[in-house]
Motif scaffolding. Structure first.
Motif, PDB file in Angstrom:
ATOM      1  N   UNK A   1       9.808  63.996  58.618  1.00  0.00           N
ATOM      2  CA  UNK A   1       9.897  63.114  57.887  1.00  0.00           C
ATOM      3  C   UNK A   1       9.954  61.019  58.304  1.00  0.00           C
ATOM      4  N   UNK A   2       9.921  59.790  57.277  1.00  0.00           N
ATOM      5  CA  UNK A   2       9.923  59.015  57.970  1.00  0.00           C
ATOM      6  C   UNK A   2      11.384  58.037  57.946  1.00  0.00           C
ATOM      7  N   UNK A   3      12.083  58.896  56.745  1.00  0.00           N
ATOM      8  CA  UNK A   3      12.810  58.330  56.888  1.00  0.00           C
ATOM      9  C   UNK A   3      13.979  59.395  55.548  1.00  0.00           C
ATOM     10  N   UNK A   4      15.388  59.208  55.251  1.00  0.00           N
ATOM     11  CA  UNK A   4      15.995  59.990  54.451  1.00  0.00           C
ATOM     12  C   UNK A   4      16.926  59.047  54.099  1.00  0.00           C
TER      13      UNK A   4
ATOM     14  N   UNK B   1       5.783  60.700  52.514  1.00  0.00           N
ATOM     15  CA  UNK B   1       6.747  62.242  51.931  1.00  0.00           C
ATOM     16  C   UNK B   1       5.839  63.259  51.040  1.00  0.00           C
ATOM     17  N   UNK B   2       4.845  62.363  50.487  1.00  0.00           N
ATOM     18  CA  UNK B   2       4.243  62.732  49.731  1.00  0.00           C
ATOM     19  C   UNK B   2       3.323  64.383  50.247  1.00  0.00           C
ATOM     20  N   UNK B   3       3.046  64.240  51.519  1.00  0.00           N
ATOM     21  CA  UNK B   3       2.175  65.756  51.986  1.00  0.00           C
ATOM     22  C   UNK B   3       3.212  66.191  53.432  1.00  0.00           C
ATOM     23  N   UNK B   4       4.189  66.125  52.896  1.00  0.00           N
ATOM     24  CA  UNK B   4       4.667  66.862  54.669  1.00  0.00           C
ATOM     25  C   UNK B   4       5.121  68.376  53.770  1.00  0.00           C
TER      26      UNK B   4
ATOM     27  N   UNK C   1      14.522  58.200  46.180  1.00  0.00           N
ATOM     28  CA  UNK C   1      15.055  58.610  47.947  1.00  0.00           C
ATOM     29  C   UNK C   1      14.696  59.928  48.206  1.00  0.00           C
ATOM     30  N   UNK C   2      14.726  60.227  49.044  1.00  0.00           N
ATOM     31  CA  UNK C   2      14.783  61.838  49.604  1.00  0.00           C
ATOM     32  C   UNK C   2      16.292  62.114  50.548  1.00  0.00           C
ATOM     33  N   UNK C   3      16.397  63.584  50.223  1.00  0.00           N
ATOM     34  CA  UNK C   3      17.297  63.819  51.175  1.00  0.00           C
ATOM     35  C   UNK C   3      17.364  64.304  52.355  1.00  0.00           C
TER      36      UNK C   3
ATOM     37  N   UNK D   1      -2.554  57.932  54.358  1.00  0.00           N
ATOM     38  CA  UNK D   1      -2.816  59.131  54.352  1.00  0.00           C
ATOM     39  C   UNK D   1      -2.669  59.982  52.812  1.00  0.00           C
ATOM     40  N   UNK D   2      -3.755  61.162  52.770  1.00  0.00           N
ATOM     41  CA  UNK D   2      -3.986  61.910  51.249  1.00  0.00           C
ATOM     42  C   UNK D   2      -3.786  63.339  51.330  1.00  0.00           C
TER      43      UNK D   2
END
Ligand code: PEP
Length: 246
Positions: free
Chosen positions: A59-62, A41-44, A73-75, A13-14
């Protein structure tokens, strides 16, 4: 219980993909099931801005911690700040590519719940496990180790995703899916009591518009976690329609 059609875009995705979300938002203003898209995460943040009230994002992970020196990482709080309401944790690609263990997954799920996000906890056996007759043991162990003690029907979703069915076009038989989902439900009710009867259990692994209806007719299947077929609104729409009709 509101059933859930959840899309996992993985590393796809973009900005051009935002049109897929606006197409979904236009088509489903009052859907008969919950709809979720988990983009990279870039598109959330962008996607959350255009998804509208009927389509949740996540998100797909945190990370398990709230902030700090964790490059890349992202929280869970950041997911929330970006407009997300769900986090997928313990996807088999995270378990395999990043060595995530059940305690890691549980800590991420706990962080998601603390941030008032809904955690989608993924479990599933490898082909080797299945052929050795270990499926229920493996999934049971993952469930016990990955699902937090404060999980409720309102804050946690479990996704059963056989590793060998993800992105392969192979799908377990309906009996095999039902056996695992029934076992997961029984384990959840034993651990959490009556509330767990309302916890949503998703099947994931090569779900397409053409096989969705038969999968959604299986007992204790309350929706799907969808990879490839969630990238295009037209394909995902076929799955959403099948779920809403189930
Ligand atoms: C997934 O990534 O969770 C998944 C189920 O992928 P696919 O639908 O492409 O098999």
């Amino acid at each position: 219980m509101r059933k859930l059609a959840a899309g996992n875009w993985k590393m796809n995705g973009s900005r051009d993909s935002l049109g897929e979300i606006t197409a979904l938002a236009n088509a489903y203003s009052a859907p008969g099931c919950d709809i979720l898209i988990c983009p990279p995460a870039t598109l959330l943040s962008r996607l959350s801005d255009v998804s509208g009230p009927a389509i949740a994002t996540g998100a797909q992970d945190c990370h398990a911690k709230t902030s700090g020196a964790h490059t890349g990482d992202i929280s869970a709080d950041m997911v929330k700040d970006a407009g997300g309401t769900y986090v997928i944790v313990g996807h088999s690609e995270r378990r395999t590519d990043h060595g995530e263990t059940d305690p890691d997954v549980r800590a991420k799920a706990e962080a998601s719940l603390t941030a008032n996000l809904t955690a989608i906890v993924c479990v599933g056996e490898t082909l080797e496990d299945r052929e050795a007759g270990r499926t229920l043991d493996v999934v049971g162990t993952q469930m016990a180790g990955s699902v937090p003690d404060d999980a409720t029907a309102a804050n946690t979703v479990v996704a059963y995703e056989p590793v060998w069915a993800i992105g392969t076009g192979k799908v377990p038989t309906l009996e095999e899916i039902g056996e695992v989902h029934d076992d997961i439900r029984a384990a959840l009710v034993t651990r959490f009591g009556e509330d767990a009867k309302g916890m949503r259990l998703l099947y994931g692994g090569s779900v397409k518009p053409s096989n969705a209806a038969e999968i959604f007719a299986v007992s204790n299947v309350d929706g799907a976690l969808v990879g490839g077929a969630s990238l295009k609104a037209a394909d995902f729409g076929g799955i959403i329609d099948a779920l809403a009709a189930s």
